[in-house]
Design an enzyme around this catalytic site. Sequence first.
Site, short mmCIF file in Angstrom:
data_model
loop_
_atom_site.label_atom_id
_atom_site.label_comp_id
_atom_site.label_asym_id
_atom_site.label_seq_id
_atom_site.Cartn_x
_atom_site.Cartn_y
_atom_site.Cartn_z
CG ASP A 33 -2.04 1.00 1.42
OD1 ASP A 33 -1.38 2.71 -0.10
OD2 ASP A 33 -2.59 1.18 2.05
CG ASN A 62 0.00 4.10 -12.88
OD1 ASN A 62 -1.16 5.33 -13.60
ND2 ASN A 62 -1.10 3.24 -12.19
CE1 TYR A 104 -7.84 11.33 -10.21
CE2 TYR A 104 -8.16 12.66 -11.57
CZ TYR A 104 -7.70 12.01 -11.51
OH TYR A 104 -6.80 11.39 -12.59
#
Length: 260
Positions: free
Chosen positions: A67, A95, A166
């Site tokens: 993670d 990414n 986001y």
Amino acid sequence: MNTGNSVRIDEQVVLVTGGARGLGREIVRAFGREGALVVVNYRRSAEAAADLVRELGADRAVAVRADVTDDDEVRSLVEAARTHFGRPITTVINNALADFEFNGDARPSPETLTWADMEGQLRGAVKATLATTQATLPGMREGGFGRIVNIGTNLFQHPVVPYHDYTAAKAAALSLTRTLAADLGPDGITVNMVSGGLLRTTDASASTPEEVFDLIASGTPLRRAIEPAELADAVLFFASPWARAVTGQNLIVDGGLVKG
């Protein structure tokens, strides 16, 4: 190996976070095609990561679970990669995407947006980038060379769909990209961002209605949506010797929808 702060891609050890699926998978394939050693990071997609390693060859790729918002897990990932390949990571592609779905109908509105929504995206876009940078810096400084490429979005220039959480997180990641570039340049480390538009198609964009793709495509000079492999090719540029004098930049790869 290091001549004028330039290292060929086939001499690099590349970490791709969230590398088992979607855009990450295409970035892994792009570096593998160019001969790099690749660390395929994953969190839940163990089978997909293993398939990708088999595709590239176990001598050229390794799958490591972590993670990337967890500092300890990232440090363990970096150590495992160095043990496997016998040399440190030179190149990091940030990414990995915090759990997110490009579905405009399901997005939080200004009335329903919570700080938890914002915090989740900030952890994925900013905290993870900080964690991978800090964990790989010693190895990059050891070799006098490093490349960090962060994946952004064109939505903060052109919010065709206003994904508040986001988009804000990716904008913060661009600021971090530029401040890191200023700090790390003297160490021979460049830090850049590649910002895509809506990609056709990844797991995150699979729920996007076809008419949204068509609308976006109609506004581009190319008249089509961009595919993950095309954005992956742009990532290669920042890792390549041709970009040795480029840092702190944000390259938009969206078929020309956003200018500048």
